[in-house]
Enzyme design. Sequence first.
Site, PDB file in Angstrom:
ATOM      1  N   CYS A   1      -7.769   3.374 -12.376  1.00 37.12           N
ATOM      2  CA  CYS A   1      -6.964   2.494 -13.241  1.00 37.12           C
ATOM      3  C   CYS A   1      -7.814   1.447 -13.972  1.00 37.12           C
ATOM      4  O   CYS A   1      -7.339   0.826 -14.920  1.00 37.12           O
ATOM      5  CB  CYS A   1      -5.894   1.802 -12.422  1.00 37.12           C
TER       6      CYS A   1
ATOM      7  N   HIS B   1      -3.048  -4.558 -15.612  1.00 37.55           N
ATOM      8  CA  HIS B   1      -2.746  -3.178 -15.231  1.00 37.55           C
ATOM      9  C   HIS B   1      -1.341  -3.130 -14.644  1.00 37.55           C
ATOM     10  O   HIS B   1      -0.973  -3.944 -13.795  1.00 37.55           O
ATOM     11  CB  HIS B   1      -3.789  -2.707 -14.216  1.00 37.55           C
TER      12      HIS B   1
ATOM     13  N   ASN C   1       3.082   3.298 -12.870  1.00 38.53           N
ATOM     14  CA  ASN C   1       1.624   3.153 -12.962  1.00 38.53           C
ATOM     15  C   ASN C   1       1.045   4.406 -13.628  1.00 38.53           C
ATOM     16  O   ASN C   1       1.084   5.493 -13.052  1.00 38.53           O
ATOM     17  CB  ASN C   1       1.059   2.975 -11.546  1.00 38.53           C
TER      18      ASN C   1
HETATM   19  N1  ACO Z   1      11.606   3.573  -0.009  1.00 38.44           N
HETATM   20  C1  ACO Z   1      12.023   2.979   1.119  1.00 38.44           C
HETATM   21  N2  ACO Z   1      11.184   2.556   2.073  1.00 38.44           N
HETATM   22  C2  ACO Z   1       9.868   2.727   1.868  1.00 38.44           C
HETATM   23  C3  ACO Z   1       9.374   3.335   0.700  1.00 38.44           C
HETATM   24  C4  ACO Z   1      10.296   3.778  -0.247  1.00 38.44           C
HETATM   25  N3  ACO Z   1       9.924   4.372  -1.394  1.00 38.44           N
HETATM   26  N4  ACO Z   1       8.017   3.378   0.784  1.00 38.44           N
HETATM   27  C5  ACO Z   1       7.684   2.805   1.949  1.00 38.44           C
HETATM   28  N5  ACO Z   1       8.811   2.415   2.606  1.00 38.44           N
HETATM   29  C6  ACO Z   1       8.906   1.766   3.897  1.00 38.44           C
HETATM   30  C7  ACO Z   1       7.689   1.982   4.772  1.00 38.44           C
HETATM   31  O1  ACO Z   1       7.797   3.212   5.468  1.00 38.44           O
HETATM   32  C8  ACO Z   1       7.768   0.802   5.698  1.00 38.44           C
HETATM   33  O2  ACO Z   1       8.701   1.077   6.705  1.00 38.44           O
HETATM   34  P1  ACO Z   1       8.397   0.641   8.231  1.00 38.44           P
HETATM   35  O3  ACO Z   1       8.288  -0.863   8.185  1.00 38.44           O
HETATM   36  O4  ACO Z   1       9.595   1.144   8.950  1.00 38.44           O
HETATM   37  O5  ACO Z   1       7.110   1.299   8.589  1.00 38.44           O
HETATM   38  C9  ACO Z   1       8.359  -0.304   4.823  1.00 38.44           C
HETATM   39  O6  ACO Z   1       8.959   0.353   3.708  1.00 38.44           O
HETATM   40  C10 ACO Z   1       7.316  -1.280   4.304  1.00 38.44           C
HETATM   41  O7  ACO Z   1       6.189  -0.519   3.865  1.00 38.44           O
HETATM   42  P2  ACO Z   1       4.964  -1.199   3.149  1.00 38.44           P
HETATM   43  O8  ACO Z   1       3.939  -0.161   2.847  1.00 38.44           O
HETATM   44  O9  ACO Z   1       4.528  -2.414   3.939  1.00 38.44           O
HETATM   45  O10 ACO Z   1       5.653  -1.698   1.813  1.00 38.44           O
HETATM   46  P3  ACO Z   1       5.063  -2.644   0.751  1.00 38.44           P
HETATM   47  O11 ACO Z   1       5.924  -3.805   0.561  1.00 38.44           O
HETATM   48  O12 ACO Z   1       3.586  -2.863   0.954  1.00 38.44           O
HETATM   49  O13 ACO Z   1       5.211  -1.740  -0.574  1.00 38.44           O
HETATM   50  C11 ACO Z   1       3.848  -0.359  -1.963  1.00 38.44           C
HETATM   51  C12 ACO Z   1       4.575  -0.472  -0.616  1.00 38.44           C
HETATM   52  C13 ACO Z   1       4.880  -0.476  -3.062  1.00 38.44           C
HETATM   53  C14 ACO Z   1       3.158   0.984  -2.026  1.00 38.44           C
HETATM   54  C15 ACO Z   1       2.830  -1.513  -2.066  1.00 38.44           C
HETATM   55  O14 ACO Z   1       2.040  -1.566  -0.897  1.00 38.44           O
HETATM   56  C16 ACO Z   1       1.913  -1.374  -3.243  1.00 38.44           C
HETATM   57  O15 ACO Z   1       2.347  -1.396  -4.375  1.00 38.44           O
HETATM   58  N6  ACO Z   1       0.595  -1.296  -2.991  1.00 38.44           N
HETATM   59  C17 ACO Z   1      -0.379  -1.204  -4.058  1.00 38.44           C
HETATM   60  C18 ACO Z   1      -0.341   0.192  -4.615  1.00 38.44           C
HETATM   61  C19 ACO Z   1      -1.085   0.258  -5.901  1.00 38.44           C
HETATM   62  O16 ACO Z   1      -0.944  -0.563  -6.770  1.00 38.44           O
HETATM   63  N7  ACO Z   1      -1.900   1.252  -6.023  1.00 38.44           N
HETATM   64  C20 ACO Z   1      -2.665   1.342  -7.218  1.00 38.44           C
HETATM   65  C21 ACO Z   1      -3.203   2.605  -7.279  1.00 38.44           C
HETATM   66  S1  ACO Z   1      -4.208   2.594  -8.671  1.00 38.44           S
HETATM   67  C22 ACO Z   1      -5.157   3.974  -8.780  1.00 38.44           C
HETATM   68  O17 ACO Z   1      -6.283   3.870  -9.098  1.00 38.44           O
HETATM   69  C23 ACO Z   1      -4.575   5.277  -8.406  1.00 38.44           C
END
Ligand code: ACO
Length: 340
Positions: free
Chosen positions: A122, A264, A294
């Site tokens: 990204c 981003h 994204n």
């Molecule tokens: N729907 C419902 N529940 C979900 C979902 C979903 N889609 N996804 C995860 N959960 C659950 C998890 O299983 C977890 O449940 P648990 O507590 O029972 O284990 C709970 O929600 C909380 O999970 P977290 O991973 O702590 O959720 P978080 O608030 O961190 O959000 C997310 C997850 C959205 C992925 C976040 O961590 C994020 O955006 N991280 C950065 C990702 C990113 O920007 N990546 C860039 C990639 S760029 C590249 O180069 C490819």
Amino acid sequence: MIGVLGSAGRAHARLAALGSYVPPGVLTNADLERQVDTTDEWIVSRTGIRERHIAGPDQATSDLAILAAKNILSTAGVDPNEIDVLIVPTCTPDYLFPSVSAITASAIGAHRAAAFDIQAACSGFIYGLAQAVALVESGLAQKVLVVGAEVFSRVTNPQDRGTCILFGDAAAGALIVADEDHAASSGFVGFELGADGSMGDQLLIPVGGTRHPAAAGFHPDDAYLQMNGREVFKFATRVMEDSVLRLLDRLAMTIDEVDLLIPHQANQRIIDHAIGRLGIDPARVFGNLERYGNTSAASIPLALAEARDAGVLRPGMLVMMVGFGAGLTWAACLVRYEPT
Ligand code: ACO
């Protein structure tokens, strides 16, 4: 491309045109509710995303890059044969090789162009801009096309609710040209680029390279993107702020001098955190995350092109872009927007 160092005299790189292509197919949060155990409410509150565009079954990354490149050239009124270098930042290429850029250059008729891909996920568009500016300001090239292009829907596990909600497909980019005549305050002002490979395993696709070749056989899940969302989130909130501040500090400037911030488009909570820590007025930040998700290397130029279309990005504005991604990598760039 044939270039001689310094041959362009006091060459000066200018961001001359923007363009994009987004495939028509749309995947909404309601669609995802039928696909995995999730809800629209969870996705919107945790990410800010409502829908993303998805490439058609016959579209690979170069197909998107070709249409975005044509859009940029027609906006600029530039013939493809004038392009010296075509750079495609992507981490979802059609093949390991040939490059997306070589395929794209042939297809658009950029027959004089050197072509190469950049793999900085990204952060790739800003890495690509840095290459373009270096090529132009050294005198090696006069016109460089940088087209971020991604089809993340092909590398995202449709059964993994932690990742399949995040990504969309798109291509977008910019034309960078050499200017002889320019004001001292114009063009690209500075870059801050970085990488921390020690965190590479927090966001990776395990299979398909030389570490785990596909030919050796694999578990289907390992051919998809795998991410430690919480660790990437923590990294992103830190580097988005640090990268912008390091660049401004080096330039002896403040955030108040920046007319527009284009972060981003990964997660609204990451963007809001950066806005708060940087102390920039949210009215001076542009985003379109809720409609595209994204789109990785396409995300920043897609937002730039839409900001232009919305009249938010106007000629003469000083624009800060900042991103982060797999690698892990980060990148910031300050530029004055001076379209042809
Ligand atoms: N729907 C419902 N529940 C979900 C979902 C979903 N889609 N996804 C995860 N959960 C659950 C998890 O299983 C977890 O449940 P648990 O507590 O029972 O284990 C709970 O929600 C909380 O999970 P977290 O991973 O702590 O959720 P978080 O608030 O961190 O959000 C997310 C997850 C959205 C992925 C976040 O961590 C994020 O955006 N991280 C950065 C990702 C990113 O920007 N990546 C860039 C990639 S760029 C590249 O180069 C490819």
